[in-house]
Scaffold this motif. Structure first.
Motif, short mmCIF file in Angstrom:
data_model
loop_
_atom_site.label_atom_id
_atom_site.label_comp_id
_atom_site.label_asym_id
_atom_site.label_seq_id
_atom_site.Cartn_x
_atom_site.Cartn_y
_atom_site.Cartn_z
N THR A 13 -1.18 -2.62 10.09
CA THR A 13 -2.36 -3.01 10.86
C THR A 13 -2.00 -2.94 12.33
OG1 THR A 13 -3.10 -4.46 9.06
CG2 THR A 13 -4.02 -4.85 11.26
N PRO A 14 -2.67 -2.07 13.12
CA PRO A 14 -2.22 -1.78 14.49
C PRO A 14 -1.96 -3.00 15.36
CG PRO A 14 -3.94 -0.25 13.85
CD PRO A 14 -3.83 -1.24 12.73
N TYR A 33 -0.53 -5.64 14.78
CA TYR A 33 0.71 -6.34 14.47
C TYR A 33 1.87 -5.39 14.18
CZ TYR A 33 -3.11 -9.60 13.56
OH TYR A 33 -4.26 -10.34 13.66
N MET A 34 1.71 -4.11 14.44
CA MET A 34 2.74 -3.14 14.08
C MET A 34 3.87 -3.11 15.11
SD MET A 34 0.43 0.00 12.59
CE MET A 34 1.69 1.22 12.94
N ALA A 35 5.10 -3.13 14.60
CA ALA A 35 6.29 -3.06 15.44
C ALA A 35 6.41 -1.67 16.06
CB ALA A 35 7.53 -3.37 14.61
N PRO A 36 7.10 -1.56 17.21
CA PRO A 36 7.23 -0.25 17.86
C PRO A 36 7.73 0.84 16.93
CG PRO A 36 8.00 -1.98 19.33
CD PRO A 36 7.70 -2.65 18.02
N GLU A 37 8.72 0.53 16.07
CA GLU A 37 9.26 1.57 15.20
C GLU A 37 8.27 2.00 14.14
OE1 GLU A 37 10.74 -2.44 13.59
OE2 GLU A 37 10.48 -1.49 15.54
N GLN A 38 7.29 1.14 13.79
CA GLN A 38 6.30 1.53 12.79
C GLN A 38 5.38 2.63 13.28
OE1 GLN A 38 4.91 -2.57 11.57
NE2 GLN A 38 4.39 -1.46 9.71
N TRP A 39 5.06 2.60 14.58
CA TRP A 39 4.10 3.57 15.13
C TRP A 39 4.61 5.00 14.94
CZ3 TRP A 39 -0.72 2.37 16.54
CH2 TRP A 39 -1.01 1.03 16.84
N SER A 40 5.91 5.19 14.98
CA SER A 40 6.45 6.54 14.89
C SER A 40 6.94 6.87 13.49
CB SER A 40 7.59 6.71 15.89
OG SER A 40 8.61 5.75 15.65
N GLY A 41 6.64 6.00 12.49
CA GLY A 41 7.10 6.27 11.14
C GLY A 41 8.60 6.12 11.00
N GLY A 42 9.19 5.23 11.83
CA GLY A 42 10.64 5.03 11.81
C GLY A 42 11.09 4.28 10.57
N ILE A 43 12.38 3.98 10.53
CA ILE A 43 12.97 3.30 9.38
C ILE A 43 12.41 1.90 9.28
CG2 ILE A 43 15.12 2.41 8.42
CD1 ILE A 43 16.54 4.78 9.71
N THR A 101 -6.64 2.91 19.76
CA THR A 101 -5.37 2.77 19.06
C THR A 101 -4.23 3.35 19.87
OG1 THR A 101 -6.53 2.92 16.95
CG2 THR A 101 -4.17 3.27 16.92
N GLU A 102 -4.49 4.43 20.58
CA GLU A 102 -3.47 5.08 21.40
C GLU A 102 -2.94 4.13 22.48
OE1 GLU A 102 -4.35 8.26 24.69
OE2 GLU A 102 -4.16 9.27 22.76
N THR A 127 -1.42 8.65 26.32
CA THR A 127 -1.83 7.90 27.51
C THR A 127 -1.26 6.50 27.48
OG1 THR A 127 -3.90 9.15 27.65
CG2 THR A 127 -3.81 7.07 28.85
N ARG A 128 -0.79 6.06 28.62
CA ARG A 128 -0.32 4.68 28.79
C ARG A 128 -1.12 4.05 29.93
NH1 ARG A 128 5.91 3.06 30.51
NH2 ARG A 128 5.50 0.94 31.27
N ALA A 129 -1.66 2.86 29.71
CA ALA A 129 -2.47 2.18 30.72
C ALA A 129 -2.08 0.71 30.77
CB ALA A 129 -3.96 2.32 30.41
#
Length: 734
Positions: free
Chosen positions: A166-167, A169-179, A208-209, A361-363
């Motif tokens: 769920t966006p 609450y997602m950890a940084p590594e989850q966004w990129s499909g990490g371990i 979401t971005e 994009t980062r804002a």
């Protein structure tokens, strides 16, 4: 039909519906036991992939147990569909509580967090990561317990996967499909805890971005929560996995210590007492209470012999004996998971994209100014540690820009019109393959405090993807920086490669020579006089042309030098990364209305349709080759409708497949227009649109479209083709 029901059970009411199934409260007719049954919709039961995912959820549930996890009773597969029979929890979700109360007392939030963390600890001990901890998946019981439910996207610890969760609450590594690690769940649990005590989620954004960027890079807002729990928030939401508690068990110990120190030895009892004042009424209105279920009897656990299904699957049997017996007799085909199995089957096969490079994009709003700009991110590398190093390097030019103009603690003044300064970045991928990634960042700040035109800077970035190392401009070349003779040889090649209209095409009024250390002597804090980065058709140089005697208006000027003119100057390392053979040399490719200069290995393929494919891969065959489309919009027939500006490119009557994600069986949908502007193709301007399209499997395709109305030519790129913008800019019209 989606209204089928397991024989031997009487449905008492609905507990909810989702995209893939429904959950009902039911009473087992023989034992009178009340259970929750999760049915997979019939249309998905016929899909082997969805059925495998549903079966895997049951396998995950069979691995975990404890008083803080909703227990699995049985998994059933029938000709009509599939179902998971599990414990019915007499309580309500934390989501419902927050919907009524918005904010909780810290002791109450800590009590809920502790129980659900103990549930996570049980899952972690079994080698499972939940990956979707959120308020809706935490149930609060009338007995003063919190339980964890819904392991639908859980994986075994250490596994990688597509970005899922769920966006909010997602950890940084989850966004990129990490371990996936237990620390991933700790991050999500801390975000929920923050929401409980602050009254809102830690990061909020409509897109979401943007939300992804906030989770990955925004400061942790622990100042918005009571002081006694700030350290817990800071630890649990650390961006770096290594800085978080290693798992839920470790975090529970830290929580206990912090809670006792801040709120006394009775903190937990006081917390549940305070929660009961507001939540007690809600629990009394829970589905079990409203439907007259009362307190569900504890299941009678009995061992049994292995059951062999009609499909040939043999698994151990350890479920409520009465439920299993009646269900098997009535249904005929039952698959039962074994809670003691040491080797569960692997998770369902999921289509994973190969390496992808995206411009995102980062804002954010900072102290006295704001930032809204582009950055580059890579996903899909096999080595996740290398991927993390690469992404840190790709973000460094943005972070450096934000701290170099105004140092922390020294904010800018407001502008004369009362506005604040605005900082931005542009990012362009020049080259990408399995060995090398090169990017150029343009960084600017709109403010009169840095002169009439504000601040502007260009920075190139070259990364060796084998280990994530950044290759500096001097290291791209062999003994050029610091060697006056070889720097002069490079200077001659720059002049020879300049095109009409570029500054270097005409000699300056007062010629100068490039300093010997033009690649290492800094003109600004970050950028040297000469910077370079490999592109598809040659080496792109960004030059502070004032060093050669040109006016400041030429700073910086850009020149692309073909690789065959640099073979004597390139370093051995870069020659190897580019390819030791002449394959990286360029050639001219006629695409109809104009000619472009492409790498020699690229090939143009025609077809019976109005589309021609410029294939950019070394070796490949079929429709899934990476390619750029050149489409003749004047050729129209019933099976090939015309492309319409303002809509995604689609010239067939059927759905467009997600070939660029390696998923030909998935189709594109949910279009979102991200960019709409004019961009050059040679000396002309094309209407440019950039679309984000969500595939049926959840992946995202970025579709870029250039359209020239007069020539009726459409150029389409869905593969993030490196250097394509530059190639089109340098096109020569017939």
């Amino acid at each position: 039909m989606d209204d089928w029901a397991l024989p031997g059970f009487t449905e008492m009411g609905s507990l909810g519906e989702g995209g893939f199934g429904r959950v009902v409260l039911a009473r087992h007719e023989e034992s009178a036991q009340v259970v929750a049954i999760k049915y997979l919709y019939t249309r998905f039961a016929a899909d082997p992939r969805r059925l495998a995912e549903f079966r895997y959820e049951a396998q995950i549930l069979s691995r975990v147990s404890g008083p803080h996890i909703a227990r699995l009773h049985q998994f059933v597969e029938t000709p009509q569909g599939a179902a998971i029979i599990m414990e019915a929890v007499h309580g309500i979700s934390l989501k419902e509580i927050l919907g009524r109360q918005e904010k909780l007392e810290p002791e109450a939030a800590l009590a809920i967090l502790k129980g659900s963390l103990l549930g996570l600890a049980g899952a972690h001990a079994a080698g499972t990561v939940h990956r979707d901890y959120k308020p809706a998946n935490v149930l609060v019981t009338r007995e003063g317990q919190s339980k964890l439910v819904d392991f639908g996207i859980a994986v075994l610890a250490g596994q990688t996967g597509v970005a899922a969760g769920t966006p909010a609450y997602m950890a940084p590594e989850q966004w990129s499909g990490g371990i996936a690690t237990p620390a991933t769940d700790v991050y999500a649990a801390t975000c929920v805890f923050f929401q409980c005590v602050a009254g809102h989620r830690p990061y909020e954004a409509e897109r979401t971005e943007v939300l992804r960027t906030l989770h990955e890079y925004a400061p942790i807002p622990f100042g918005e929560v009571p002081e006694p729990v700030r350290d817990l928030i800071a630890r649990g939401m650390a961006k770096d996995v290594a800085q978080r508690p290693s798992g839920a068990a470790e975090f529970v110990a830290e929580l206990e210590s912090s809670a006792r120190k801040a709120y006394g030895d009775d903190w937990e009892r006081n917390g549940w007492h305070r929660l009961a004042k507001g939540a007690g009424v809600l629990v009394a209105l829970s589905p079990l209470a409203l439907l007259g279920a009362g307190t569900a009897a504890a299941p009678v656990i009995a061992g049994g012999a292995a059951a062999t299904t009609g499909g040939g699957i043999a698994l151990g049997l350890k479920v409520t004996a009465a439920i299993a017996a009646v269900t098997a007799a009535a249904v005929g085909t039952v698959v039962v998971v074994d809670a003691d199995s040491d080797d569960p089957p692997p998770p369902p096969t999921t289509t994973l994209a190969a390496m992808q490079v995206e411009v995102l994009t980062r804002a954010e709003r900072l102290d006295g100014f704001d930032f809204n700009g582009k950055y580059v991110r890579i996903t899909g590398l096999k080595d996740k540690a290398v991927e993390e190093r690469v992404n840190k390097a790709l973000m460094a030019p943005v972070d450096g820009w934000l701290t170099s103009v105004w140092s922390p603690g020294n904010p800018p003044e407001k502008e004369p019109d009362g506005d604040i300064p605005h900082m931005t970045t542009k990012a362009e991928v020049l080259r990408q393959d399995d060995k090398l990634l090169s990017v150029v960042y343009e960084r600017s700040v709109d403010t009169v405090q840095l002169g009439n035109h504000g601040g502007y800077d260009v920075l190139t970035l070259v990364i060796d993807l084998s280990g994530g190392d950044v290759i500096s401009t001097p290291d791209l070349f062999d003994d050029v920086d610091g060697n006056a003779e070889r720097m002069l040889a490079l200077e001659e090649r720059l002049y020879a490669s300049a095109k009409p209209g570029e500054c270097l095409a005409e000699p300056p009024s007062e010629p100068k020579r490039l300093p010997a250390r033009s690649m290492s002597d800094r003109y600004t804090e970050d950028a040297a006089v000469v910077q370079a980065a490999p592109a598809a058709s040659g080496m792109v140089f960004h030059l502070r042309a004032f060093a050669l005697g040109y006016p400041m208006v030429c700073n910086p000027t850009t020149v692309t030098v073909p690789y065959d003119r640099l073979l004597g100057l390139l370093s051995p390392r870069v020659k190897k990364l580019l390819g030791d053979t002449p394959a990286h040399r360029t050639k001219e490719t006629d695409v109809g209305a104009f000619t472009i200069t492409t790498p020699e290995k690229w090939s143009l393929r025609s077809s019976a349709t109005p589309e021609r494919s410029l294939v950019t891969a070394d070796q490949c065959a079929g429709a899934q080759c990476a390619h750029v489309l050149f489409s003749d919009n004047s050729r129209v027939d019933p099976s090939t409708p015309a492309y319409e500006p303002g809509k995604p490119y689609h010239r067939s009557t059927g759905p467009r497949p997600c070939l660029s994600l390696g998923a030909p069986g998935e189709t594109q949908g949910s279009p979102v227009l991200r960019v709409n502007e004019l961009r050059p193709i040679g000396t002309r301007k094309a209407a440019y649109e950039e679309w984000q399209l969500t595939c049926s499997g959840g992946g995202v395709v970025t579709q870029r479209v250039w359209f020239l109305p007069k020539t009726r030519l459409v150029v389409v790129d869905e593969w993030n083709t490196p250097g394509l913008d530059k190639i089109l800019e340098e096109a020569r019209w017939h």
